[in-house]
Design an enzyme around this catalytic site. Structure first.
Site, short mmCIF file in Angstrom:
data_model
loop_
_atom_site.label_atom_id
_atom_site.label_comp_id
_atom_site.label_asym_id
_atom_site.label_seq_id
_atom_site.Cartn_x
_atom_site.Cartn_y
_atom_site.Cartn_z
N ARG A 104 57.46 0.96 -34.43
CA ARG A 104 56.03 1.26 -34.25
C ARG A 104 55.76 2.75 -34.09
NH1 ARG A 104 53.30 -2.70 -30.06
NH2 ARG A 104 53.53 -4.16 -31.77
N ARG B 17 58.61 0.24 -27.44
CA ARG B 17 58.71 -1.21 -27.29
C ARG B 17 58.74 -1.92 -28.64
NH1 ARG B 17 55.03 -5.35 -27.15
NH2 ARG B 17 53.23 -3.97 -27.17
N HIS C 32 48.11 1.76 -26.86
CA HIS C 32 48.30 0.30 -26.87
C HIS C 32 49.08 -0.20 -25.67
CE1 HIS C 32 48.70 -3.65 -28.63
NE2 HIS C 32 50.01 -3.57 -28.71
N HIS D 240 49.55 2.00 -31.08
CA HIS D 240 49.67 1.01 -32.16
C HIS D 240 49.16 1.67 -33.44
CE1 HIS D 240 49.43 -2.63 -34.50
NE2 HIS D 240 50.02 -3.29 -33.51
N GLU E 183 57.73 -9.38 -37.12
CA GLU E 183 56.94 -8.15 -37.09
C GLU E 183 57.89 -6.98 -37.25
OE1 GLU E 183 54.13 -7.97 -33.83
OE2 GLU E 183 53.89 -10.13 -33.92
C1 SIN Z 1 50.51 -6.78 -32.68
O1 SIN Z 1 50.11 -7.93 -32.89
O2 SIN Z 1 50.69 -5.96 -33.58
C2 SIN Z 1 50.78 -6.36 -31.29
C3 SIN Z 1 51.96 -7.03 -30.80
C4 SIN Z 1 52.53 -6.27 -29.66
O3 SIN Z 1 51.96 -5.30 -29.20
O4 SIN Z 1 53.64 -6.62 -29.24
#
Ligand code: SIN
Length: 515
Positions: free
Chosen positions: A290, A380, A345, A229, A115
């Site tokens: 993020r 985070r 989030h 998010h 990610e």
């Molecule tokens: C996501 O799946 O984008 C969220 C994962 C996270 O908040 O760590």
């Protein structure tokens, strides 16, 4: 009335951190009571986690470097060491050996994915619905455990404190309030999504643990670091109804998270003109940290009217069947791009704890999202929250075990009138969310924060006046939300450094030059 009024360890909250704490304490021979407001597994944020759980694989140092970089250098390196050094063992022990979670596999073993801001594939996942595949077996395992009692639909209203030591909590169930004494209390109450108009959290996320700890005198840190998010689907906009803005929407409601894993697999962000914009904002484009992506999405929405997530570079329906189905259920035609916006989030700060989840109050622990371990700093890294909850939950549960239960007089919450006027709570929440959305969102203006604090202080005063004569769960949730909101505002106002999720649009005034 709660079924049992005394236990060695009382855990409050049923996300992965609370479950891990219960497991850790039970393994040490303690009897554990786990009290949760939730009435079904979906009541915990962990159930909703999509992306997965990151592990160190064979390179904890690189994992650490990624966490520090995503936090803009603000994470605590010692706390990050605790996380990365314990990650593999905790996952192996609990998720593989104890719960037999069936993570997605490829021909060579687990199908590790990536990610944003991760420099390698290290995330274990089950489709993009990892949370529930961990949470449900974990709950079932503890439900069958002879040393663990789970009390659902049970809220903690206040901690029982005497001379710096915590002795238990006042629990409410079915309108009845009673003290529950414990050798130690572990708070695992999750986040603060209900303080915002648009959130990925379930309904119950009212900051209870943070507020109870702060009211009892525990230190709270980094509350200004609220993570948004960047890609939360807003179905109403795709149906041409853009009134969803100021209403409460949650994991159960109209908006839903579109995992960062979708961008990890090739999804692209496009603005209202169809242009891909992330390369203009960051060298890592869609996989930038993020906070950077959330700000870019907000800016492009304001400038061009909308942002969509283009999933045409991947086989969306095959790779993310659960999300494709969710889109269809909400009337979103994902083939034309998924309409997205930032939403609250995760809170990176919370109750200050050490490497065992110990707070600054004797016998009080905090784990998971309500705690501030230092792992996340100001922002985070994706897929580290389940891991942090697991690692700290186990450590705190083990440490909390085996303490004597001391009984003292419980606070007097008995002069109660459960009939909190519904309109009172609705109006107060509405005012609170408006301040949080407008002044404590993705961007903050230092000049506004003093005013935000004044409004929130007044609101808290009005709620406190009710608390003196009434005891109901909804009133205490409102109280916890107002205390927590004020903490967010105060910490934001006191921090004039724009970093990570605390993004200031005005710089602090220069001090006048000396003559
Ligand atoms: C996501 O799946 O984008 C969220 C994962 C996270 O908040 O760590």
């Amino acid at each position: 009335m709660p079924a049992q009024e005394m236990s060695d360890v009382l855990v409050v909250g049923s996300g992965i951190a609370g479950l891990a704490a219960a497991l850790g304490a039970a393994r040490e021979g303690s009897n554990v009571t786990l009290a949760t407001k939730a009435t079904r597994p979906e009541g915990a944020s962990s159930w909703w986690a999509q992306g997965g759980i990151a592990v160190s694989r064979d390179d904890p140092e690189q994992f650490k470097a990624d966490i520090l970089a995503a936090s803009d250098g603000t994470a605590d390196p010692a706390a990050v060491d605790v996380l990365v050094e314990n990650a593999n063992e905790a996952v192996e022990d609990v998720l593989f050996d104890t719960l037999a979670v069936e993570f997605d596999q490829n021909g060579d073993g687990p199908d590790y994915t990536r990610e944003a801001a991760h420099s390698e594939d290290r995330i274990l996942h089950v489709d993009a619905a990892t949370g529930k595949h961990i949470h449900v077996p974990f709950l079932n395992y503890l439900d069958a455990h002879e040393s663990v009692e789970i009390l659902d639909d049970t809220a903690a209203l206040e901690l029982i404190r005497h001379e710096g030591r915590i002795h238990g909590a006042m629990l409410e169930s079915d309108g009845e309030v009673a003290p529950h004494y414990a050798g130690s209390v572990v708070l695992a109450t999750g986040g603060i999504g209900e303080l915002y108009g648009r959130t990925t959290n379930p309904d119950d996320a009212t900051g209870d643990g943070i507020a109870m700890a702060a009211l009892a005198g525990a230190d709270v840190e980094d509350m200004e670091y609220v993570q948004f998010h960047p890609t939360v689907c807003i179905p109403d906009e795709s149906r041409g109804d853009s009134t969803a803005g100021g209403v409460t929407a949650d994991a159960d409601g109209d908006v839903f998270l579109v995992s960062e894993a979708v961008r990890g697999e090739g999804g692209l962000l496009r603005n209202g003109g169809g242009e891909r914009f992330m390369p203009d904002y960051h060298a890592d484009a869609e996989l930038a940290p993020r906070d950077v992506v959330a700000r870019a999405v907000k800016a492009e929405r304001e400038a061009t009217g909308e942002v969509t997530l283009d999933v045409s570079p991947l086989d969306f329906a095959a790779e993310f069947p659960g999300l494709a189905e969710r889109c269809a259920d909400h009337g979103v035609d994902w083939e034309s791009g998924i309409p997205v916006a930032p939403a609250e989030h995760f809170l990176c700060g919370g109750v200050a704890v050490d490497e065992y989840g110990r707070t600054t109050l004797d016998r009080l622990y905090a784990v998971g999202e309500c705690s501030r371990t230092g792992v996340h700093g100001a922002n985070r890294l994706a897929s580290t929250s389940l891991l942090e909850g697991l690692v700290w939950g186990l450590r705190a549960g083990e440490d909390a075990a085996g303490r004597d239960v001391g009984r003292i007089d419980a606070p007097d919450l008995l002069d109660r009138d459960p009939d909190l006027p519904e309109k009172f709570a609705r109006d107060k929440f509405h005012r609170l969310r408006r301040v949080m959305d407008e002044q404590l969102g993705v961007e903050r203006d230092l000049d506004d924060l003093g005013r935000a604090m004044a409004v929130l202080r007044r609101l808290k005063g009005e709620v406190d006046a009710y608390v003196r004569t009434r005891t109901s769960r909804s009133l205490y949730e409102l109280r916890h939300a107002s205390v927590t909101a004020l903490l967010v505002a105060r910490h934001a106002a006191e921090n004039d450094r724009s970093v990570g999720t605390h993004n200031l649009v005005t710089e602090p005034a220069e001090p006048p030059a000396d003559d």
